[in-house]
Write an enzyme that holds these catalytic residues in place. Structure first.
Site, PDB file in Angstrom:
ATOM      1  N   GLY A 150       0.888  -1.196  -0.059  1.00 55.14           N
ATOM      2  CA  GLY A 150      -0.078   0.042   0.005  1.00 55.14           C
ATOM      3  C   GLY A 150       0.795   1.394  -0.011  1.00 55.14           C
ATOM      4  N   GLN A 151       0.243   2.458  -0.156  1.00 53.97           N
ATOM      5  CA  GLN A 151       1.023   3.758  -0.297  1.00 53.97           C
ATOM      6  C   GLN A 151       1.750   3.900   1.026  1.00 53.97           C
ATOM      7  OE1 GLN A 151      -0.619   7.598  -2.371  1.00 53.97           O
ATOM      8  NE2 GLN A 151      -2.459   6.737  -0.864  1.00 53.97           N
ATOM      9  N   ALA A 208      -6.224  -1.642   4.862  1.00 51.45           N
ATOM     10  CA  ALA A 208      -7.325  -1.142   4.875  1.00 51.45           C
ATOM     11  C   ALA A 208      -8.174  -1.267   3.719  1.00 51.45           C
ATOM     12  CB  ALA A 208      -7.675   0.326   5.371  1.00 51.45           C
ATOM     13  N   THR A 221      -9.952   0.667   1.187  1.00 58.02           N
ATOM     14  CA  THR A 221      -9.726   2.373   1.109  1.00 58.02           C
ATOM     15  C   THR A 221     -10.692   2.694  -0.333  1.00 58.02           C
ATOM     16  OG1 THR A 221      -7.694   1.876  -0.141  1.00 58.02           O
ATOM     17  CG2 THR A 221      -7.583   2.440   2.243  1.00 58.02           C
ATOM     18  N   THR A 260      -9.041   7.888   9.443  1.00 60.91           N
ATOM     19  CA  THR A 260      -9.242   9.069   8.385  1.00 60.91           C
ATOM     20  C   THR A 260     -10.033  10.079   8.779  1.00 60.91           C
ATOM     21  OG1 THR A 260     -10.471   9.148   6.260  1.00 60.91           O
ATOM     22  CG2 THR A 260     -11.022   7.331   7.747  1.00 60.91           C
ATOM     23  N   ASP A 261      -9.767  11.305   8.143  1.00 55.49           N
ATOM     24  CA  ASP A 261     -10.751  12.335   8.283  1.00 55.49           C
ATOM     25  C   ASP A 261     -12.062  12.171   7.827  1.00 55.49           C
ATOM     26  OD1 ASP A 261      -9.698  12.123   5.682  1.00 55.49           O
ATOM     27  OD2 ASP A 261     -10.064  13.962   5.180  1.00 55.49           O
ATOM     28  N   TYR A 272     -17.048   4.017   4.024  1.00 57.22           N
ATOM     29  CA  TYR A 272     -15.840   3.658   4.251  1.00 57.22           C
ATOM     30  C   TYR A 272     -15.563   4.483   5.592  1.00 57.22           C
ATOM     31  CZ  TYR A 272     -10.965   5.380   4.137  1.00 57.22           C
ATOM     32  OH  TYR A 272      -9.606   5.708   4.625  1.00 57.22           O
ATOM     33  N   LYS A 293     -14.436   2.725   9.114  1.00 62.23           N
ATOM     34  CA  LYS A 293     -13.178   2.815   9.581  1.00 62.23           C
ATOM     35  C   LYS A 293     -13.403   3.229  11.125  1.00 62.23           C
ATOM     36  CE  LYS A 293      -9.373   3.448   8.242  1.00 62.23           C
ATOM     37  NZ  LYS A 293      -8.264   2.511   8.506  1.00 62.23           N
TER      38      LYS A 293
HETATM   39  N1  LIG Z   1      -5.237   7.112   0.982  1.00 57.45           N
HETATM   40  C1  LIG Z   1      -5.813   8.138   1.681  1.00 57.45           C
HETATM   41  O1  LIG Z   1      -6.046   9.432   1.318  1.00 57.45           O
HETATM   42  C2  LIG Z   1      -6.325   8.100   3.214  1.00 57.45           C
HETATM   43  C3  LIG Z   1      -6.715   9.218   3.768  1.00 57.45           C
HETATM   44  C4  LIG Z   1      -6.992   9.170   5.359  1.00 57.45           C
HETATM   45  C5  LIG Z   1      -6.663   7.940   5.844  1.00 57.45           C
HETATM   46  N2  LIG Z   1      -6.109   6.945   5.178  1.00 57.45           N
HETATM   47  C6  LIG Z   1      -5.910   5.710   5.894  1.00 57.45           C
HETATM   48  O2  LIG Z   1      -4.520   5.513   6.040  1.00 57.45           O
HETATM   49  C7  LIG Z   1      -4.119   4.104   5.860  1.00 57.45           C
HETATM   50  C8  LIG Z   1      -3.109   3.828   4.773  1.00 57.45           C
HETATM   51  O3  LIG Z   1      -3.785   3.982   3.348  1.00 57.45           O
HETATM   52  P1  LIG Z   1      -3.120   3.968   2.043  1.00 57.45           P
HETATM   53  O4  LIG Z   1      -3.308   5.384   1.205  1.00 57.45           O
HETATM   54  O5  LIG Z   1      -1.733   3.257   2.128  1.00 57.45           O
HETATM   55  O6  LIG Z   1      -4.165   2.827   1.460  1.00 57.45           O
HETATM   56  P2  LIG Z   1      -3.941   1.825   0.318  1.00 57.45           P
HETATM   57  O7  LIG Z   1      -2.829   2.272  -0.462  1.00 57.45           O
HETATM   58  O8  LIG Z   1      -4.937   1.577  -0.608  1.00 57.45           O
HETATM   59  O9  LIG Z   1      -3.252   0.437   0.890  1.00 57.45           O
HETATM   60  C9  LIG Z   1      -4.274  -0.410   1.758  1.00 57.45           C
HETATM   61  C10 LIG Z   1      -3.371  -1.622   1.685  1.00 57.45           C
HETATM   62  O10 LIG Z   1      -4.478  -2.633   2.291  1.00 57.45           O
HETATM   63  C11 LIG Z   1      -4.426  -3.757   1.656  1.00 57.45           C
HETATM   64  N3  LIG Z   1      -5.682  -4.385   1.659  1.00 57.45           N
HETATM   65  C12 LIG Z   1      -6.685  -4.390   1.265  1.00 57.45           C
HETATM   66  N4  LIG Z   1      -7.542  -5.430   1.512  1.00 57.45           N
HETATM   67  C13 LIG Z   1      -6.636  -6.084   2.138  1.00 57.45           C
HETATM   68  C14 LIG Z   1      -7.207  -7.775   2.965  1.00 57.45           C
HETATM   69  N5  LIG Z   1      -8.448  -8.138   2.509  1.00 57.45           N
HETATM   70  N6  LIG Z   1      -6.464  -8.463   3.373  1.00 57.45           N
HETATM   71  C15 LIG Z   1      -5.042  -7.745   3.892  1.00 57.45           C
HETATM   72  N7  LIG Z   1      -4.758  -6.449   3.330  1.00 57.45           N
HETATM   73  C16 LIG Z   1      -5.622  -5.726   2.377  1.00 57.45           C
HETATM   74  C17 LIG Z   1      -4.326  -3.322   0.234  1.00 57.45           C
HETATM   75  O11 LIG Z   1      -3.759  -4.565  -0.536  1.00 57.45           O
HETATM   76  P3  LIG Z   1      -4.067  -4.665  -2.052  1.00 57.45           P
HETATM   77  O12 LIG Z   1      -3.480  -3.491  -2.557  1.00 57.45           O
HETATM   78  O13 LIG Z   1      -3.535  -5.822  -2.631  1.00 57.45           O
HETATM   79  O14 LIG Z   1      -5.775  -4.579  -2.123  1.00 57.45           O
HETATM   80  C18 LIG Z   1      -3.151  -2.358   0.452  1.00 57.45           C
HETATM   81  O15 LIG Z   1      -1.695  -2.896   0.612  1.00 57.45           O
HETATM   82  C19 LIG Z   1      -5.599   3.202   5.831  1.00 57.45           C
HETATM   83  O16 LIG Z   1      -5.671   2.876   7.135  1.00 57.45           O
HETATM   84  C20 LIG Z   1      -6.190   4.389   5.348  1.00 57.45           C
HETATM   85  O17 LIG Z   1      -7.639   4.064   5.951  1.00 57.45           O
HETATM   86  C21 LIG Z   1      -5.926   7.038   3.888  1.00 57.45           C
END
Ligand SMILES: NC(=O)c1ccc[n+]([C@@H]2O[C@H](COP(=O)([O-])OP(=O)(O)OC[C@H]3O[C@@H](n4cnc5c(N)ncnc54)[C@H](OP(=O)(O)O)[C@@H]3O)[C@@H](O)[C@H]2O)c1
Length: 293
Positions: A11-12, A60, A62, A101-102, A125, A129
């Site tokens: 993930g990111q 998550a 997402t 998340t916000d 979502y 969360k």
């Molecule tokens: N992105 C945003 O703008 C944002 C904003 C606020 C908060 N957040 C929070 O920050 C955190 C990190 O977000 P991020 O941006 O890094 O998200 P991301 O890039 O979408 O990464 C999410 C990760 O979770 C994995 N995942 C999804 N389904 C899964 C499952 N069933 N079992 C195991 N792993 C699974 C995904 O794997 P796959 O890619 O293989 O599906 C991916 O590696 C999260 O808690 C998110 O809610 C994100």
């Protein structure tokens, strides 16, 4: 060396955490299908076997819009799996760092949110969360929830890389200017996570246990998506590839999507700064540090 168990390594945020956590111990980084959050029992068994010194969970569901039609899956990953992990971590006295998340807020406050403000998510979502956050708090262990906003990195698929791509494909770009928050560099968020752990010393469970709870941790200041896009294009290291001539302000209502978003979800980061002496830089400084990667 102590073992740090990290989920969602692709993930990111997970990708960046692999680098920032590396100096602190042996990072055992996994992603699915190796671990599947729809099968939390399997993950908890592995935690029991491995007994890591620390558990870091950026995994998550997402996909904000898709979650409206995949509610069950979103709750399974964002609530049920988190609940199981948090309980296992508390049972085994393992510090647990989780991300939120916000989008747990409705965006109607009119000023930056603090951690004691009432949550009122507008979409599935955000609701799923929030339930995950409550599960971490209920588990009663050393659970730290870093609540962040508009996370980006230079990996494909996020807002920043999309803007750079649109600028190479479109002469006129329209970006919404009525959604306002704090863009957060995944790398800087990963660095804050590692710096918190580095401060935890020899007994991280007790140290973090005293500080358990929700902390806002987002890029400082605020901007609209339109302002964010403009800053991305200004900082683009390959401006000569851009064909975009005009960037126009648009309204969210012009781009109907299944999930309603909070309009102004800026987070106040003071609690993190007071507790840990850490603060992410202003969003535009964070962007400048990240975009050249
Ligand atoms: N992105 C945003 O703008 C944002 C904003 C606020 C908060 N957040 C929070 O920050 C955190 C990190 O977000 P991020 O941006 O890094 O998200 P991301 O890039 O979408 O990464 C999410 C990760 O979770 C994995 N995942 C999804 N389904 C899964 C499952 N069933 N079992 C195991 N792993 C699974 C995904 O794997 P796959 O890619 O293989 O599906 C991916 O590696 C999260 O808690 C998110 O809610 C994100």
């Amino acid at each position: 060396m102590k073992k740090i168990l990290l989920f969602a390594k692709h993930g990111q945020l997970g990708h960046e955490l692999q680098r920032t956590l590396a100096p602190l111990g042996e990072v055992i980084a996994m992603d699915h299908p190796e671990v599947d959050f729809t099968n939390p029992d399997q993950i908890c068994e592995r935690i029991h076997e491995m007994k890591p010194a620390c558990l870091i969970n950026p995994a998550a569901y997402t996909a904000v819009d898709k979650a409206e039609s995949e509610q069950e899956l979103a709750y399974m990953i964002n609530r049920d799996a988190v609940d199981a992990l948090a309980k296992t971590a508390a049972e085994l006295r393992i510090p647990f760092i989780h991300y939120s998340t916000d989008y747990v807020y409705d965006g109607r406050k009119g000023s930056p949110y603090v951690e004691t403000d009432a949550a009122n998510p507008l979409n599935v979502y955000g609701k799923s969360k929030l339930e995950g956050d409550l599960a971490v708090l209920d588990a009663g262990g050393a659970g730290l929830i870093l609540r962040t906003s508009w996370v980006y990195s230079m990996r494909q698929g996020g807002f920043v890389t999309k803007v750079l791509q649109w600028a190479r494909e479109q002469e006129v770009m329209r970006v919404v200017d009525d959604q306002v928050s704090g863009p957060t560099s995944a790398r800087l968020l990963a660095e804050v996570t590692a710096l918190i752990l580095a401060k935890a010393g020899d007994d991280p469970y007790s140290w973090l246990g005293e500080k358990a709870g929700v902390y806002h941790c987002a890029g400082g200041g605020s901007c609209s998506r339109y302002e964010w896009a403009k800053a991305v294009l200004d900082l683009d290291p390959h401006k000569e590839e851009q064909i975009v001539r005009v960037i126009e302000r648009a309204k969210s209502s012009e781009f109907p999507v299944p999930a309603e978003r909070p309009m102004i979800s800026v987070l106040n980061n003071d609690k993190l700064a007071h507790t840990f002496g850490l603060r992410l830089p202003p969003w535009d400084a964070g962007l400048a540090l990240t975009i050249g990667d």
